[in-house]
Design a protein around this motif. Structure first.
Motif, PDB file in Angstrom:
ATOM      1  N   LYS A 299       0.838  -1.198   0.000  1.00 14.69           N
ATOM      2  CA  LYS A 299       0.000   0.000   0.000  1.00 14.69           C
ATOM      3  C   LYS A 299       0.877   1.253   0.000  1.00 14.69           C
ATOM      4  O   LYS A 299       1.980   1.255   0.517  1.00 14.69           O
ATOM      5  N   GLU A 301       0.654   5.480   0.819  1.00  7.76           N
ATOM      6  CA  GLU A 301      -0.159   6.503   1.476  1.00  7.76           C
ATOM      7  C   GLU A 301      -0.511   7.605   0.481  1.00  7.76           C
ATOM      8  O   GLU A 301       0.365   8.203  -0.143  1.00  7.76           O
ATOM      9  N   GLU A 349     -14.335   8.626  -2.505  1.00 16.38           N
ATOM     10  CA  GLU A 349     -14.777   7.468  -1.714  1.00 16.38           C
ATOM     11  C   GLU A 349     -13.873   6.262  -1.980  1.00 16.38           C
ATOM     12  O   GLU A 349     -13.563   5.491  -1.071  1.00 16.38           O
ATOM     13  N   MET A 352     -10.775   6.653  -0.030  1.00 12.91           N
ATOM     14  CA  MET A 352     -11.045   6.344   1.377  1.00 12.91           C
ATOM     15  C   MET A 352     -11.015   4.830   1.578  1.00 12.91           C
ATOM     16  O   MET A 352     -10.478   4.344   2.579  1.00 12.91           O
ATOM     17  N   TYR A 353     -11.618   4.097   0.651  1.00 14.45           N
ATOM     18  CA  TYR A 353     -11.603   2.633   0.728  1.00 14.45           C
ATOM     19  C   TYR A 353     -10.171   2.110   0.685  1.00 14.45           C
ATOM     20  O   TYR A 353      -9.769   1.279   1.525  1.00 14.45           O
ATOM     21  N   TYR A 354      -9.392   2.613  -0.267  1.00 16.79           N
ATOM     22  CA  TYR A 354      -8.001   2.160  -0.412  1.00 16.79           C
ATOM     23  C   TYR A 354      -7.190   2.447   0.852  1.00 16.79           C
ATOM     24  O   TYR A 354      -6.451   1.583   1.348  1.00 16.79           O
ATOM     25  N   ASN A 355      -7.329   3.660   1.378  1.00 18.39           N
ATOM     26  CA  ASN A 355      -6.565   4.028   2.582  1.00 18.39           C
ATOM     27  C   ASN A 355      -6.973   3.237   3.805  1.00 18.39           C
ATOM     28  O   ASN A 355      -6.200   3.113   4.767  1.00 18.39           O
ATOM     29  N   SER A 356      -8.188   2.686   3.798  1.00 17.97           N
ATOM     30  CA  SER A 356      -8.672   1.923   4.949  1.00 17.97           C
ATOM     31  C   SER A 356      -8.166   0.476   4.948  1.00 17.97           C
ATOM     32  O   SER A 356      -8.308  -0.233   5.954  1.00 17.97           O
ATOM     33  N   LEU A 357      -7.590   0.050   3.856  1.00 21.42           N
ATOM     34  CA  LEU A 357      -7.153  -1.347   3.722  1.00 21.42           C
ATOM     35  C   LEU A 357      -5.945  -1.601   4.612  1.00 21.42           C
ATOM     36  O   LEU A 357      -5.118  -0.724   4.823  1.00 21.42           O
ATOM     37  N   THR A 358      -5.833  -2.814   5.069  1.00 19.00           N
ATOM     38  CA  THR A 358      -4.705  -3.181   5.926  1.00 19.00           C
ATOM     39  C   THR A 358      -3.923  -4.329   5.306  1.00 19.00           C
ATOM     40  O   THR A 358      -4.384  -4.980   4.408  1.00 19.00           O
TER      41      THR A 358
END
Length: 358
Positions: A299, A301, A349, A352-358
């Motif tokens: 990922k 940032e 949106e 936001m989805y991408y940044n929320s991934l772990t």
């Protein structure tokens, strides 16, 4: 491997590569052979290539350009054009592009425009170039940080894929090329996608066959639509946002530049999310795509300020028409849909989805 015939060219693999190259040279008898390399391929690929080249009495001149996307410019083209002229290249000269996508894209553009066109042959040495730049005849250079804004469609006389060159690649370059293979599965063949997603357990002996399958998929698409009026647009899945991300990271001194495949991997996740929200891509397939890509790609940032600039860069995308940004989205894995309009709100949106991934 059976050679693949394209609309105006042919792709040869491995054992046929030098046999076909030397037969072509003997048949066409070019006035001078020019070999374009970059710094890396000059060191790691050129010696092996020259050892197998049978040029007879024909002069062979090597031209070297700096490596990297930031050198895929008109200024470098000018340098190559001037070198061709200084060495008395004429319309019967042959340019052989030995390198990754930067070398084959730029070299193809140089050959297609020098004296209104001389013959050229591409020998892709990176995984990305083998599966993406090898077929379709797209040539060109960047305009500042804007990807591939200047160029023409002009196929090489032949493309020669010698997968032994992959042994010279660092791991990040292998991973970069893998993104385009994943894309081919997502837009065309669900079974091919599934054969790829376990990349970390992939047997190297399988790679040649997977590369071949990728070239077959791309050739089917570009043969049906060589000028990108319809079907060929599906090859841009992940690239609308991916190219904008790549351009932004390339042009921002505070960011570490991303390789093409690294940016396209992000673009594919973002555009899969958008497909889930605005088309019929299922929650399960979105999860499968996201997890499949993040198995291999780290990922990155991308904060809100980055997102605003990236969205603004979308206006330069080559698929746009009449000022409208057009996306390729997925109705399902293997079922793409072209010319989709997407709101900026949905793009935010997706980030936001991408940044929320772990």
């Amino acid at each position: 491997m059976t050679s693949i015939t394209t609309k105006n060219s042919v792709v040869h693999f491995n054992t046929k590569v030098y046999k076909e190259l030397n037969a072509y040279i003997k048949q066409t008898n070019p006035s001078i052979i020019f070999v374009l390399v970059d710094t890396n391929t000059h060191n790691f690929c050129l010696p092996n290539f020259l050892a197998q080249l049978e040029s007879g009495d024909i002069i062979v001149e090597v031209m070297e350009m700096p490596e990297g996307e930031d050198h895929k410019t008109i200024d470098i083209c000018t340098g190559v054009w001037e070198a061709l002229s200084e060495y008395n290249a004429d319309r019967k000269s042959l340019l052989i592009n030995l390198g990754g996508g930067v070398v084959t894209d730029l070299g193809g553009f140089v050959a297609s425009t020098y004296m209104r066109g001389i013959d050229y042959i591409n020998i892709p040495t990176s995984l990305l170039a083998m599966v993406d730049a090898s077929v379709g005849g797209k040539t060109g250079v960047d305009l500042g940080v804007l990807k591939n804004q200047i160029g023409i469609v002009s196929e090489a006389s032949m493309v020669l894929i010698d997968t032994s060159f992959l042994e010279t690649l660092p791991p990040n370059q292998m991973v970069s090329g893998y993104a385009e293979m994943l894309k081919h599965g997502l837009i065309y063949d669900k079974n091919y996608w599934k054969s790829l997603i376990d990349f970390e357990n992939l047997d190297i002996s399988e790679l040649d066959g997977l590369i071949y399958d990728s070239v077959i998929i791309k050739n089917k698409v570009v043969t049906e639509d060589p000028k990108e009026q319809g079907l060929r647009k599906i090859l841009n899945f992940g690239h609308t946002l991916g190219h904008a991300i790549e351009s932004y990271f390339l042009g921002n001194a505070d960011k570490t530049p991303l390789l093409h495949g690294e940016a396209i991997a992000i673009g594919m996740i973002l555009e899969s999310f958008i497909s889930n929200k605005s088309e019929s891509l299922s929650d399960q397939e979105l999860k499968e795509i996201t997890e499949g890509i993040l198995k291999t790609f780290s990922k990155v940032e991308i904060d809100k300020n980055d997102q605003k600039i990236i969205i603004d860069l979308l206006k330069h995308d080559k698929k746009n028409s009449h000022g409208i940004v057009k996306f390729v989205l997925l109705e399902a894995i293997g079922q793409p849909k072209i010319d989709c309009q997407v709101t900026n709100e949905l793009i935010v949106e997706a980030f936001m989805y991408y940044n929320s991934l772990t």
